[in-house]
Design a protein around this motif. Sequence first.
Motif, PDB file in Angstrom:
ATOM      1  N   ALA A   2       7.476  13.202   2.634  1.00 58.44           N
ATOM      2  CA  ALA A   2       7.266  13.383   1.200  1.00 58.44           C
ATOM      3  C   ALA A   2       5.905  13.398   1.066  1.00 58.44           C
ATOM      4  O   ALA A   2       5.294  13.885   0.168  1.00 58.44           O
ATOM      5  CB  ALA A   2       8.036  12.380   0.479  1.00 58.44           C
ATOM      6  N   LEU A   3       4.942  12.522   1.759  1.00 57.48           N
ATOM      7  CA  LEU A   3       3.835  12.328   1.626  1.00 57.48           C
ATOM      8  C   LEU A   3       2.805  13.611   2.574  1.00 57.48           C
ATOM      9  O   LEU A   3       1.687  13.518   2.689  1.00 57.48           O
ATOM     10  CB  LEU A   3       3.083  11.277   2.167  1.00 57.48           C
ATOM     11  N   GLY A   4       3.505  14.334   3.409  1.00 62.67           N
ATOM     12  CA  GLY A   4       3.099  15.429   4.131  1.00 62.67           C
ATOM     13  C   GLY A   4       2.493  14.925   5.467  1.00 62.67           C
ATOM     14  O   GLY A   4       1.404  15.204   5.953  1.00 62.67           O
ATOM     15  N   PHE A  36      11.180   4.318  -3.525  1.00 66.98           N
ATOM     16  CA  PHE A  36      10.373   3.834  -2.462  1.00 66.98           C
ATOM     17  C   PHE A  36      11.436   2.798  -1.610  1.00 66.98           C
ATOM     18  O   PHE A  36      11.427   3.224  -0.492  1.00 66.98           O
ATOM     19  CB  PHE A  36       9.183   3.095  -3.001  1.00 66.98           C
ATOM     20  N   TRP A  37      12.017   1.972  -2.204  1.00 70.59           N
ATOM     21  CA  TRP A  37      12.865   1.034  -1.370  1.00 70.59           C
ATOM     22  C   TRP A  37      14.077   1.706  -0.649  1.00 70.59           C
ATOM     23  O   TRP A  37      14.509   1.067   0.249  1.00 70.59           O
ATOM     24  CB  TRP A  37      12.948  -0.317  -2.137  1.00 70.59           C
ATOM     25  N   ALA A  38      14.450   2.648  -1.206  1.00 72.53           N
ATOM     26  CA  ALA A  38      15.684   3.105  -0.858  1.00 72.53           C
ATOM     27  C   ALA A  38      15.346   4.354   0.380  1.00 72.53           C
ATOM     28  O   ALA A  38      16.292   4.767   1.023  1.00 72.53           O
ATOM     29  CB  ALA A  38      16.381   4.077  -2.019  1.00 72.53           C
ATOM     30  N   ALA A  39      14.053   4.842   0.387  1.00 75.53           N
ATOM     31  CA  ALA A  39      13.568   5.576   1.334  1.00 75.53           C
ATOM     32  C   ALA A  39      13.551   5.154   2.787  1.00 75.53           C
ATOM     33  O   ALA A  39      13.101   4.074   2.714  1.00 75.53           O
ATOM     34  CB  ALA A  39      12.166   6.333   0.854  1.00 75.53           C
ATOM     35  N   THR A  40      13.705   6.087   3.594  1.00 77.59           N
ATOM     36  CA  THR A  40      13.298   5.507   5.199  1.00 77.59           C
ATOM     37  C   THR A  40      11.940   6.008   5.332  1.00 77.59           C
ATOM     38  O   THR A  40      11.314   6.569   4.602  1.00 77.59           O
ATOM     39  CB  THR A  40      14.090   6.626   6.117  1.00 77.59           C
ATOM     40  N   ARG A  92       1.008  -0.904  -0.012  1.00 76.35           N
ATOM     41  CA  ARG A  92       0.064  -0.075  -0.075  1.00 76.35           C
ATOM     42  C   ARG A  92       0.788   1.210   0.059  1.00 76.35           C
ATOM     43  O   ARG A  92       0.709   2.296  -0.796  1.00 76.35           O
ATOM     44  CB  ARG A  92      -0.943   0.151   1.268  1.00 76.35           C
ATOM     45  N   ALA A  93       1.894   1.157   0.914  1.00 72.02           N
ATOM     46  CA  ALA A  93       2.770   2.348   0.768  1.00 72.02           C
ATOM     47  C   ALA A  93       3.457   2.666  -0.602  1.00 72.02           C
ATOM     48  O   ALA A  93       3.790   3.901  -0.891  1.00 72.02           O
ATOM     49  CB  ALA A  93       3.885   2.233   1.939  1.00 72.02           C
ATOM     50  N   ALA A  94       3.967   1.431  -1.070  1.00 65.99           N
ATOM     51  CA  ALA A  94       4.458   1.543  -2.619  1.00 65.99           C
ATOM     52  C   ALA A  94       3.556   2.179  -3.325  1.00 65.99           C
ATOM     53  O   ALA A  94       4.052   3.103  -4.475  1.00 65.99           O
ATOM     54  CB  ALA A  94       5.302   0.375  -2.951  1.00 65.99           C
ATOM     55  N   LEU A 131       3.601  10.577  -5.470  1.00 66.39           N
ATOM     56  CA  LEU A 131       5.004  11.414  -5.558  1.00 66.39           C
ATOM     57  C   LEU A 131       5.515  10.888  -7.191  1.00 66.39           C
ATOM     58  O   LEU A 131       6.633  11.514  -7.290  1.00 66.39           O
ATOM     59  CB  LEU A 131       5.985  10.712  -4.381  1.00 66.39           C
ATOM     60  N   GLY A 132       5.063   9.861  -7.532  1.00 68.27           N
ATOM     61  CA  GLY A 132       5.917   9.519  -8.882  1.00 68.27           C
ATOM     62  C   GLY A 132       7.042   8.803  -8.780  1.00 68.27           C
ATOM     63  O   GLY A 132       8.044   8.672  -9.561  1.00 68.27           O
ATOM     64  N   TRP A 133       7.168   8.266  -7.517  1.00 63.48           N
ATOM     65  CA  TRP A 133       8.462   7.584  -7.373  1.00 63.48           C
ATOM     66  C   TRP A 133       8.493   6.082  -8.089  1.00 63.48           C
ATOM     67  O   TRP A 133       7.480   5.319  -7.969  1.00 63.48           O
ATOM     68  CB  TRP A 133       8.707   7.264  -5.727  1.00 63.48           C
TER      69      TRP A 133
END
Length: 70
Positions: A44-46, A33-37, A17-19, A26-28
């Motif tokens: 990023a999602l506010g 996504f997997w590199a982000a903490t 769901r987060a991905a 975000l257009g990631w």
Amino acid sequence: MSQDPDAAERFGAAALRAAHLATAMLGWAPAQFWAATPAELRTALGLDVAPQAVLDRAALDRLMEAFPDG
């Protein structure tokens, strides 16, 4: 310590769901996504809000009454 046998399944579903959110909002790319903490994703999602700004059940009930879905 006992382990929850469903924890891995719930984690996988939450990660999926987060991905999807990261892609749609975000257009990631998946690698981003997997590199982000988790903190970077929240920011990023506010979603970085002060704890007192989080809705409690009573506030949610008031909003649901004021803005019904039907």
